[in-house]
Scaffold this motif. Structure first.
Motif, PDB file in Angstrom:
ATOM      1  N   ILE A  71       9.065  54.138  30.626  1.00  0.00           N
ATOM      2  CA  ILE A  71       8.374  54.026  29.343  1.00  0.00           C
ATOM      3  C   ILE A  71       7.352  52.899  29.423  1.00  0.00           C
ATOM      4  CG2 ILE A  71       8.595  53.600  26.877  1.00  0.00           C
ATOM      5  CD1 ILE A  71      11.455  54.606  27.023  1.00  0.00           C
ATOM      6  N   ALA A  72       6.102  53.198  29.125  1.00  0.00           N
ATOM      7  CA  ALA A  72       5.038  52.204  29.153  1.00  0.00           C
ATOM      8  C   ALA A  72       5.071  51.377  27.868  1.00  0.00           C
ATOM      9  CB  ALA A  72       3.681  52.895  29.295  1.00  0.00           C
ATOM     10  N   LEU A  73       5.391  50.097  28.010  1.00  0.00           N
ATOM     11  CA  LEU A  73       5.445  49.197  26.855  1.00  0.00           C
ATOM     12  C   LEU A  73       4.048  48.636  26.593  1.00  0.00           C
ATOM     13  CD1 LEU A  73       8.774  47.241  27.541  1.00  0.00           C
ATOM     14  CD2 LEU A  73       8.429  49.316  26.161  1.00  0.00           C
ATOM     15  N   ASP A  74       3.171  49.490  26.132  1.00  0.00           N
ATOM     16  CA  ASP A  74       1.789  49.073  25.890  1.00  0.00           C
ATOM     17  C   ASP A  74       1.670  48.487  24.486  1.00  0.00           C
ATOM     18  OD1 ASP A  74       0.991  49.898  28.419  1.00  0.00           O
ATOM     19  OD2 ASP A  74       0.645  51.946  27.752  1.00  0.00           O
ATOM     20  N   PHE A  75       2.280  47.317  24.330  1.00  0.00           N
ATOM     21  CA  PHE A  75       2.284  46.612  23.056  1.00  0.00           C
ATOM     22  C   PHE A  75       1.577  45.278  23.213  1.00  0.00           C
ATOM     23  CE2 PHE A  75       6.265  49.180  22.968  1.00  0.00           C
ATOM     24  CZ  PHE A  75       5.911  50.019  21.917  1.00  0.00           C
ATOM     25  N   LYS A  76       1.160  44.699  22.080  1.00  0.00           N
ATOM     26  CA  LYS A  76       0.360  43.482  22.145  1.00  0.00           C
ATOM     27  C   LYS A  76       1.187  42.221  22.345  1.00  0.00           C
ATOM     28  CE  LYS A  76       0.121  42.695  17.138  1.00  0.00           C
ATOM     29  NZ  LYS A  76      -0.797  42.558  15.981  1.00  0.00           N
ATOM     30  N   ASP A  77       2.483  42.240  21.960  1.00  0.00           N
ATOM     31  CA  ASP A  77       3.287  41.026  22.111  1.00  0.00           C
ATOM     32  C   ASP A  77       4.773  41.368  22.138  1.00  0.00           C
ATOM     33  OD1 ASP A  77       4.056  41.483  19.406  1.00  0.00           O
ATOM     34  OD2 ASP A  77       2.453  40.180  18.667  1.00  0.00           O
ATOM     35  N   GLN A  78       5.578  40.337  22.369  1.00  0.00           N
ATOM     36  CA  GLN A  78       7.016  40.515  22.507  1.00  0.00           C
ATOM     37  C   GLN A  78       7.656  41.003  21.214  1.00  0.00           C
ATOM     38  OE1 GLN A  78       9.035  37.560  24.850  1.00  0.00           O
ATOM     39  NE2 GLN A  78      10.880  37.683  23.595  1.00  0.00           N
ATOM     40  N   GLN A  79       7.123  40.607  20.079  1.00  0.00           N
ATOM     41  CA  GLN A  79       7.689  41.044  18.810  1.00  0.00           C
ATOM     42  C   GLN A  79       7.607  42.560  18.661  1.00  0.00           C
ATOM     43  OE1 GLN A  79       9.461  39.361  16.599  1.00  0.00           O
ATOM     44  NE2 GLN A  79       9.730  41.277  15.465  1.00  0.00           N
ATOM     45  N   GLU A  80       6.480  43.126  19.033  1.00  0.00           N
ATOM     46  CA  GLU A  80       6.352  44.582  18.971  1.00  0.00           C
ATOM     47  C   GLU A  80       7.324  45.261  19.936  1.00  0.00           C
ATOM     48  OE1 GLU A  80       2.427  46.121  19.368  1.00  0.00           O
ATOM     49  OE2 GLU A  80       1.781  45.385  17.412  1.00  0.00           O
ATOM     50  N   VAL A  81       7.536  44.650  21.095  1.00  0.00           N
ATOM     51  CA  VAL A  81       8.498  45.199  22.057  1.00  0.00           C
ATOM     52  C   VAL A  81       9.903  45.177  21.465  1.00  0.00           C
ATOM     53  CG1 VAL A  81       9.586  44.852  24.308  1.00  0.00           C
ATOM     54  CG2 VAL A  81       7.117  44.576  24.066  1.00  0.00           C
ATOM     55  N   LYS A  82      10.277  44.072  20.845  1.00  0.00           N
ATOM     56  CA  LYS A  82      11.602  43.957  20.228  1.00  0.00           C
ATOM     57  C   LYS A  82      11.804  45.030  19.169  1.00  0.00           C
ATOM     58  CE  LYS A  82      12.351  38.993  20.924  1.00  0.00           C
ATOM     59  NZ  LYS A  82      12.517  37.679  20.266  1.00  0.00           N
ATOM     60  N   TYR A 120      13.037  38.396  29.288  1.00  0.00           N
ATOM     61  CA  TYR A 120      13.636  39.025  28.104  1.00  0.00           C
ATOM     62  C   TYR A 120      14.143  40.429  28.422  1.00  0.00           C
ATOM     63  CZ  TYR A 120      13.668  41.592  23.677  1.00  0.00           C
ATOM     64  OH  TYR A 120      14.019  42.403  22.627  1.00  0.00           O
ATOM     65  N   LEU A 121      13.325  41.216  29.083  1.00  0.00           N
ATOM     66  CA  LEU A 121      13.708  42.596  29.406  1.00  0.00           C
ATOM     67  C   LEU A 121      14.850  42.641  30.419  1.00  0.00           C
ATOM     68  CD1 LEU A 121      10.112  44.075  29.607  1.00  0.00           C
ATOM     69  CD2 LEU A 121      11.819  44.605  27.854  1.00  0.00           C
ATOM     70  N   LYS A 122      14.852  41.711  31.374  1.00  0.00           N
ATOM     71  CA  LYS A 122      15.917  41.677  32.370  1.00  0.00           C
ATOM     72  C   LYS A 122      17.254  41.316  31.725  1.00  0.00           C
ATOM     73  CE  LYS A 122      15.402  39.765  36.336  1.00  0.00           C
ATOM     74  NZ  LYS A 122      15.961  40.867  37.130  1.00  0.00           N
ATOM     75  N   LYS A 123      17.232  40.406  30.757  1.00  0.00           N
ATOM     76  CA  LYS A 123      18.465  40.034  30.063  1.00  0.00           C
ATOM     77  C   LYS A 123      19.055  41.220  29.309  1.00  0.00           C
ATOM     78  CE  LYS A 123      17.384  35.121  29.526  1.00  0.00           C
ATOM     79  NZ  LYS A 123      16.977  34.056  28.573  1.00  0.00           N
ATOM     80  N   LEU A 124      18.192  42.137  28.891  1.00  0.00           N
ATOM     81  CA  LEU A 124      18.657  43.339  28.200  1.00  0.00           C
ATOM     82  C   LEU A 124      19.150  44.404  29.179  1.00  0.00           C
ATOM     83  CD1 LEU A 124      15.918  43.722  25.423  1.00  0.00           C
ATOM     84  CD2 LEU A 124      18.246  42.813  25.165  1.00  0.00           C
TER      85      LEU A 124
END
Length: 238
Positions: free
Chosen positions: A7-18, A48-52
């Motif tokens: 899945i391409a996480l083409d978001f502007k920042d970490q908040q959008e990813v969360k 952050y992603l690795k911790k998940l």
């Protein structure tokens, strides 16, 4: 590696990813972090992603002189991501340097990240190659040539469109990875891509992995869209 749906996480920042990942509960994903997100958040987004527990394709498409790429890859290897990439247009010495950097930077006891090379972007058309890049070869011949260089340089595979996969598998072997972006469900918009395919077609043609962005990330129910794409990708094994 199994044939992943990335899945391409083409978001502007970490908040959008969360906010996006909240749709997926405890499911382990394979995600792609590209320039837009990494340049805003840096290595913190990888941590952050690795911790998940998610697998990560760090899609920065390195393309520079060999020594610069080598040193950059030495640093990226320490992030312990699963896949990184370069532009094959940088040539064999650059790609060989990328592998040297990854091997030097990989922590003892860990496996170096898979390294793949971008052949031609899926937004590139034959007309664009001729008129803008002044490459007069057929696009399929260019992709094959770049892929052959990547294999000779010690890379693990390439990024290509699904439409080149059969030829690459026949010429270079199915163990040489073919990671294919530009994946759309048949009812979705093509957006800025030109060489696209559906998940089931990608599987039938022999893609090692598919990269899916807006067909999942821009849907009202991303998890439902993910399951739909995943089903189409996996059911075509039959």
């Amino acid at each position: 590696m199994q044939r992943p749906l990335i899945i391409a996480l083409d978001f502007k920042d970490q908040q959008e990813v969360k906010e996006f990942l909240q749709h997926f509960q405890q499911e382990q994903l394979f995600v792609k972090v590209g320039m837009e997100l990494f340049y805003q958040e840096g290595p913190e987004i990888i941590s952050y992603l690795k911790k998940l527990g998610h697998n990560i394709f760090l899609d920065l498409k390195l393309h520079d002189i060999p020594n610069t790429v080598k040193q950059a890859m030495r640093g990226l290897a320490k992030l312990d991501v699963d896949i990184v990439n370069v532009h094959a247009a940088g040539g064999k010495k650059m790609m060989e340097a990328a592998i040297e950097g990854l091997e030097a930077g990989t922590q003892e006891g860990k496996k170096r990240p898979i390294c793949i090379a971008v052949t031609q972007l899926t937004s590139t058309s034959q007309d664009m190659m001729h008129k803008e890049l002044l490459i007069n070869e057929d696009i399929n011949n260019v992709v094959l040539h770049y892929a052959q260089m990547a294999k000779e340089s010690g890379l693990d595979g390439v990024v290509c469109s699904t439409h080149e996969v059969e030829t690459l598998n026949a010429k270079l072997g199915s163990s040489f990875m073919t990671v294919t972006p530009g994946i759309r469900m048949k009812e979705d918009s093509t957006d800025d891509q030109t060489r696209i395919a559906s998940p089931d077609l990608a599987r039938r043609l022999g893609s090692t992995a598919i990269v899916v962005g807006r067909s999942i990330t821009k849907q009202d129910n991303p998890y439902e869209a993910y399951l739909k794409v995943k089903k189409a990708w996996e059911e075509s094994e039959e």
